[in-house]
Structures are given as structure tokens and as C-alpha cells.
Design a protein around this motif. Sequence first.
Motif, PDB file in Angstrom:
ATOM      1  N   VAL A 139      60.392   6.865  37.016  1.00 24.77           N
ATOM      2  CA  VAL A 139      59.943   6.959  38.603  1.00 24.77           C
ATOM      3  C   VAL A 139      59.873   8.206  39.127  1.00 24.77           C
ATOM      4  N   LEU A 140      60.751   9.190  38.673  1.00 25.38           N
ATOM      5  CA  LEU A 140      60.931  10.551  39.180  1.00 25.38           C
ATOM      6  C   LEU A 140      60.110  11.451  38.446  1.00 25.38           C
ATOM      7  N   ALA A 141      59.539  11.170  37.282  1.00 20.36           N
ATOM      8  CA  ALA A 141      58.616  12.059  36.693  1.00 20.36           C
ATOM      9  C   ALA A 141      57.489  12.424  37.235  1.00 20.36           C
ATOM     10  N   ARG A 142      56.786  13.468  36.716  1.00 20.71           N
ATOM     11  CA  ARG A 142      55.449  13.903  37.099  1.00 20.71           C
ATOM     12  C   ARG A 142      54.655  12.877  37.122  1.00 20.71           C
TER      13      ARG A 142
ATOM     14  N   GLU B 166      50.724   8.764  39.124  1.00 23.62           N
ATOM     15  CA  GLU B 166      51.622   9.945  39.405  1.00 23.62           C
ATOM     16  C   GLU B 166      52.881   9.444  39.646  1.00 23.62           C
ATOM     17  N   GLY B 167      53.884  10.319  39.679  1.00 26.43           N
ATOM     18  CA  GLY B 167      55.529   9.870  39.868  1.00 26.43           C
ATOM     19  C   GLY B 167      55.744  10.708  41.271  1.00 26.43           C
ATOM     20  N   VAL B 168      56.975  10.744  41.244  1.00 28.90           N
ATOM     21  CA  VAL B 168      57.677  11.167  42.465  1.00 28.90           C
ATOM     22  C   VAL B 168      57.504  12.908  42.043  1.00 28.90           C
ATOM     23  N   ASP B 169      57.627  13.324  40.578  1.00 20.35           N
ATOM     24  CA  ASP B 169      57.419  14.644  40.504  1.00 20.35           C
ATOM     25  C   ASP B 169      58.726  15.597  40.832  1.00 20.35           C
ATOM     26  N   VAL B 170      59.875  14.916  40.474  1.00 18.87           N
ATOM     27  CA  VAL B 170      60.816  15.657  40.864  1.00 18.87           C
ATOM     28  C   VAL B 170      61.543  16.224  39.401  1.00 18.87           C
TER      29      VAL B 170
ATOM     30  N   VAL C 256      58.726  16.002  33.696  1.00 16.45           N
ATOM     31  CA  VAL C 256      58.432  15.192  32.598  1.00 16.45           C
ATOM     32  C   VAL C 256      57.225  14.146  32.622  1.00 16.45           C
ATOM     33  N   THR C 257      56.420  13.938  31.688  1.00 16.36           N
ATOM     34  CA  THR C 257      55.674  13.055  31.471  1.00 16.36           C
ATOM     35  C   THR C 257      56.259  11.801  30.586  1.00 16.36           C
ATOM     36  N   VAL C 258      55.765  10.510  31.092  1.00 16.66           N
ATOM     37  CA  VAL C 258      56.475   9.536  30.223  1.00 16.66           C
ATOM     38  C   VAL C 258      55.117   8.667  29.975  1.00 16.66           C
TER      39      VAL C 258
ATOM     40  N   ASP D  88      57.751  13.711  27.392  1.00 17.73           N
ATOM     41  CA  ASP D  88      57.389  15.096  27.371  1.00 17.73           C
ATOM     42  C   ASP D  88      58.141  15.738  28.058  1.00 17.73           C
ATOM     43  N   VAL D  89      58.883  17.036  27.655  1.00 18.44           N
ATOM     44  CA  VAL D  89      59.491  17.685  28.489  1.00 18.44           C
ATOM     45  C   VAL D  89      58.636  18.809  28.769  1.00 18.44           C
ATOM     46  N   LEU D  90      58.399  19.133  30.176  1.00 22.20           N
ATOM     47  CA  LEU D  90      57.575  20.334  30.589  1.00 22.20           C
ATOM     48  C   LEU D  90      58.011  21.780  31.201  1.00 22.20           C
ATOM     49  N   ASP D  91      57.493  22.455  31.466  1.00 20.81           N
ATOM     50  CA  ASP D  91      57.534  23.694  32.125  1.00 20.81           C
ATOM     51  C   ASP D  91      59.068  24.217  31.423  1.00 20.81           C
ATOM     52  N   ASP D  92      59.747  24.788  32.239  1.00 20.16           N
ATOM     53  CA  ASP D  92      60.941  25.553  31.570  1.00 20.16           C
ATOM     54  C   ASP D  92      62.104  24.636  31.494  1.00 20.16           C
ATOM     55  N   ALA D  93      61.980  23.294  31.498  1.00 16.91           N
ATOM     56  CA  ALA D  93      63.175  22.486  31.392  1.00 16.91           C
ATOM     57  C   ALA D  93      63.643  22.267  29.837  1.00 16.91           C
ATOM     58  N   THR D  94      64.993  21.847  29.783  1.00 18.25           N
ATOM     59  CA  THR D  94      65.361  21.594  28.396  1.00 18.25           C
ATOM     60  C   THR D  94      65.726  20.271  28.500  1.00 18.25           C
TER      61      THR D  94
END
Lengths: 259, 426
Positions: free
Chosen positions: A98-101, A112-116, A119-121, A159-165
Motif C-alpha cells: 500500500v505504501l509503495a510508489r 499508484e500507491g501512497v509512495d512513502v 519500491v514498486t511491487v 524493486d527497491v528504488l532510489d538510494d533505499a537499501t
Amino acid sequence: MTTVRIVHLYPRELGINGDRGNVLALHQRLEWRGVAAEVLEVGPGEALPNDADIVVIGSGPQSALDAVNVDARRHAQALRDHLGAGGALLAVGAGMHVLAREHSDRDGAMREGVDVLPVTVAAASRRRVGEVLGLPDTAVGGEVATRFAGFVNHGVTLDVLDDATPLTQLDRGFGNDREAREGAPAAEGVRVGLAVGTHLHGPVLPMNPSLADELLSAALLRHGSSLPPADERIRHADDMARRSRAAIAARLGRSGVSV
Amino acid sequence: MRNRLAVVVGRAVRVLARMRGGGSAIPGGIALRISPGFLEHAIGELPHGVIFVTGSNGKSTTTNMLVSVLRSHGLSVFSNPSGGNLPQGIASALLAVVPLDGRVRDDIAVIEVDEAYGVGLSQRIPPTDVLLLNLQVDQLNRFHEPDRVRQMLARIADAASRRVIVNAADPNTAALGRAGRPERELVTFDVAAEVLAESAHGVAAAPSASVAHADEGRALPDPSVLVVRSEGARVELEVNGVRASAALPARGLHYAVDAAAAVAAARSVLGERFDLSTAIGALGSLGAVYGRGEVISARGQQVEIVMMKNPPSLQLNLDALDRTPSRLLLAVDEGTPDPSWIYDTDLSRIDHVDIVSGTKAWQWATRLAYAGIPVGRVIEDFPHAVDAFLALPAPDGDEPKTALVNYELMMQLRLAMGYLDLEGGA
Ligand SMILES: [Zn+2]
């Protein structure tokens, strides 16, 4: 006196697999240490309080995800503000979706998710169910080697995006995009600062209390205090949890690794 | 011809399997391989039809009750033994009773049907009646989510040619009843509001987003059978304005609901022949079903088995305990791959656990630590745990020891106590 505020988002809709256990672990570990704690449940249509220290959102079926997806977008700014102000977040399973991009709906179309969480799922071709074991991503190559353990049950790739680990590098079990193999660990979950997303059940916090204490330390830091030391009751619960992880490690053919 | 061969070979395999002490579904599997049409040939044309009993919990108990009520009214009934609810298990049960032509001679068949296998089975043997008990959170590792099970139950119900009988107290099955085709008879059983209000966790129905639309579709008829009182191992049922009280095989509202389900199904099949006092007598004559509140005795010990098949069965069985157990064994193994849900269970009915066992013992011990419930010992190895449990002093008075176990360990415990018959072993 400090009171730590824990918000449990959508406990009825996203709470099918012991998710209350994560809230219980946070609450009980504070109480055992003599720190006051409050749990507030927030359902669809209700407002997120602006003084939360830790927000927990749990797992649930696709139907529940579909049901809360639109409602959850109301909280996008409040959740970003919460994290920006040093608040902590734990999102498990569908709560992470739910909180994914972006995440896929029942028919596999992306929406679209909440984008907090960055990640994309996406829907996977088959279900991923089973016990998992891995090192926290922050510990890989380091001295501390206490493993996380749990059980995953989902049908997505992450998929983990940006500079998240990732949260964890699994040495056994299903990770974000594949199954870990000997010599080829698989990333699991996501971590951006104090926001953590994972597919680990167990539930994850009682099973892996170091993660619980990390979230609690962050919460107390906001109040200018630190986490009091563990007492006998906490040490006992953590010993039971360590043996749970050791049993999972043994079942996964990793007897004797550090848990 | 193929059916005759299936009977002969299946029987021979069955004799061999029994000589080797095994049970099971193997002979039935072989019969089905020889004649894929073995099941429909056997029970497809019975005079009173075929009733499927399905749902998350209570299938074995309700099937047992329904068979008993029908037999008490003079019907001859074919049924699969409790737990043998896959096609092979049903075929194995048939091998035990059919003559060489492979056709059952009974008046009616009552078949306990697994939710997932039932979908395919309902295509092979179209049931005349389908009895939907409930939809609860169950086996998420296998079913993933209640909505998938809802779809399975909908498809099984859709196969009924004559009648669908649903639990009106479970919003999930009530909605499935409303959504059914209007030309088919719809029968309900229900629980009085006061009874539901008194129970700690109601009927433990699965939560669902789609139940928000539960009042759509056709209207539910007045309940054919209503639970008006549930106390311990007794139920009071109201049928057509008349009330009668029956003994149940075990304590708890869920058994009371199973009884209402069985009586509602029997009443609709029997029509004018149905007699409430005969039905009540038949319910009262039943022993406990395998591991569901059953008290077994061996080595000078009495042990009550309380099964935790899944979250609702654990919660409802805990709610139904008539005392806080003073000697308690709690054990879970790999038959419950992900015991995360134990954190959703209200454990306030127990105040300590003497022995925690099974491969998931440490996960239970962690859960109990967070509930502040003391644990005597953790003994992972189950046979050793059973020995240690039996060696504990017996509780005072007539209280048996209590074993809270999952299905697989319930079977092992029965074996360890010298009960050699296997569930599902036709
Ligand atoms: Zn997921």
C-alpha cells in the motif's frame, strides 16, 4: 514523563497474520522497561494523529489491499511528515504494498500507491511461501552477525528504488525478486532511514527484537531520552526468540549460524 | 468394466495396505487411476442425492452429526470417514462398502469436502445439496487469503442441483447464499443474537472487504434451525417454533452451530419425515470426534485433546474451556508452517503452560513470554514431551490433563497413548 505513541494503521483490514504481535512487542518492551506507551488504532476514514512516534501497518489479503488503497492516499503527506520528523515506520506485507510508489492490482495492472516507501511491487508468476533467514543489510561484512528470521507468504516481486537499501540479505528463502541460493544471497524488504518494509511474518518484531529496539530507540530519541536496558523479562523473551530463529536456521540447513 | 476392475484391484491393495498397518488413501487413488469415473459411478444416482459438507471448520463434526441424524430416521447413508475428504480418501471409503459393480446401495451420500479439492470434485460428482458451514481465516500458507476460499466455496455451492444450506450467522456464507442462483432452494441456520453477544469471539468469521456488500442479492429465508442457547456441551435448538435441547460431543458455540447445520440439512432432506426428538437423540448419542474435545485415557492418565487447526478453531476451543487447565501441554509442528497468527489469539483462558513442544515450540514460547504466561519446560521433541507430560502429577478431582495441539500432533499423541486407529483410514 515520556509517552511513546504507537499508531496501528488498519488493524482490522491489514492484520490477518499476527500483525498485532508487532504492536504488542513494541508496547510490551516499553512497558517492561517502565516507559509509558500508548497504542492508537486508525481505521479507514479516520485521521492519523500528528504526534505518532511509530506507525505500524500490517499484512492482509489482496481484497483488503484493494479496500484500503484509496483511503491510505489521504495519509501520504502525514506519513512523509512523520518520517521527516524522525518518526519510525514498520510496514509488513500488503501494508508495504500500500505504501509503495506503485503496486499491482488483482489483475496485475500497476497502480499508484501512497509512495512513502521507494519500491514498486509487481505480481509474481508464482506464490512465494516459506521460512527465510538472512543478515540485516547493515550488518553484511560487519562484525555484528545476528540473523533475522521469519516466514514469507506472498505473490509479488519487489524493486527497491532510489538510494533505499534492502532490509536483509537472505541466505535462505524467498527474497524481493528471487530465492536465495548457496553463495548467492537475495535481498529482502526495504529500509530508508527509519522506514522499514518487509514480507517477514513471525511476526517480525517479537521474532527479531533487535529491530524492535531500533525502532523504540528512535522513538525515544525524539523525546530526548534513550532506551533503558533490558530486564529479565525482556532477556527471557529474546532468548525464546533467538531459539525460534535457531530452529528456523536448522530447518533451512543452516544449523549453527549466528542468530 | 473399468469400475469392476477398479473395485477388485482397489480392494486387493486395501487388504495389503491394512496388513502393513497403513491406512489411507492409496487404494482409492489406484481405483481412481483405473477408473477415473469411479466416484460418479458409485454415488451419482442415489435416491436421496449427495450432500457436500464444506467450510473452514466443523466439516468432520457436522458430517458425523448429519449422518447420525439421517440414520436415526431410517435412511441408509454412505459417508467418508472423518478427515478422508480428498477424492482418493472418498474412493478408499467407497472400496470398503461397494459391491463388485461399484455402485453404492445406500439412500443418500453425505460427503465431507475439502474447500480446494471440492471445486474439482463438485464437477465430477455434482452434489444435489451443498452445506456451507463458515469461512474463517484458515491455512493461509495453503489458501493465501480468505477471498480465494470464498471463491472456492462459491463454485462448490454453484454445483448444487437442488439446494444450498448456509450459515446465516457467518456474514461470508450468508453472502454466498444471497448470491446464489434464485431457482435453487436456499435454506439457512442461524444463531440467536443474544447467544452471539454472550460468546467472547462470536463465530470467528473471516474478515472481508467484499462482505461490505453482504445485503445484496436475494433475501435470506427465516432460519430452518436456530441456536437459542449454547452452554458448555449442550445446545438448545429451535425448529419451527419448537425448542429442544441436545448434548454435544464437545463444548463450545462452534459445536452448537455444527448441530444446527446438521439438523437443518437433515430437515430439508427428510421433509415430512423429519422428527425433532429423533434428531436430538441422534445428536446426543455421538461420541467426540477425533481430537475435538475428546478425552482419551492411557497409562492411567486422562487427557483431553483440544485441537488448534487454525486461528478460529484455537480461539473457539479456548473460549469453550470450562476451566483454566491446571496441566497443559501445548504443541505445534510443521503441520502449521507459519504460526504467526498465534499473536491474534486471546490467550486469557490459560494462566500457565507446563510443557511447550513441537518444532514451533520456541515460537510459542516467545508468544507466551509476551503474554506474560509462564512456561514450565520447552521440550522440542514431541515423544519426549508426551512422556514428561504424562509423568506430571494428575490434576485434582476429575479434571483431565489438557493437550492443545495441532492436527498432526493430535494424531501422534493418540498413537503415543495407544490409540492405533487412524482418522481417514477406511
Ligand atoms: Zn507482499
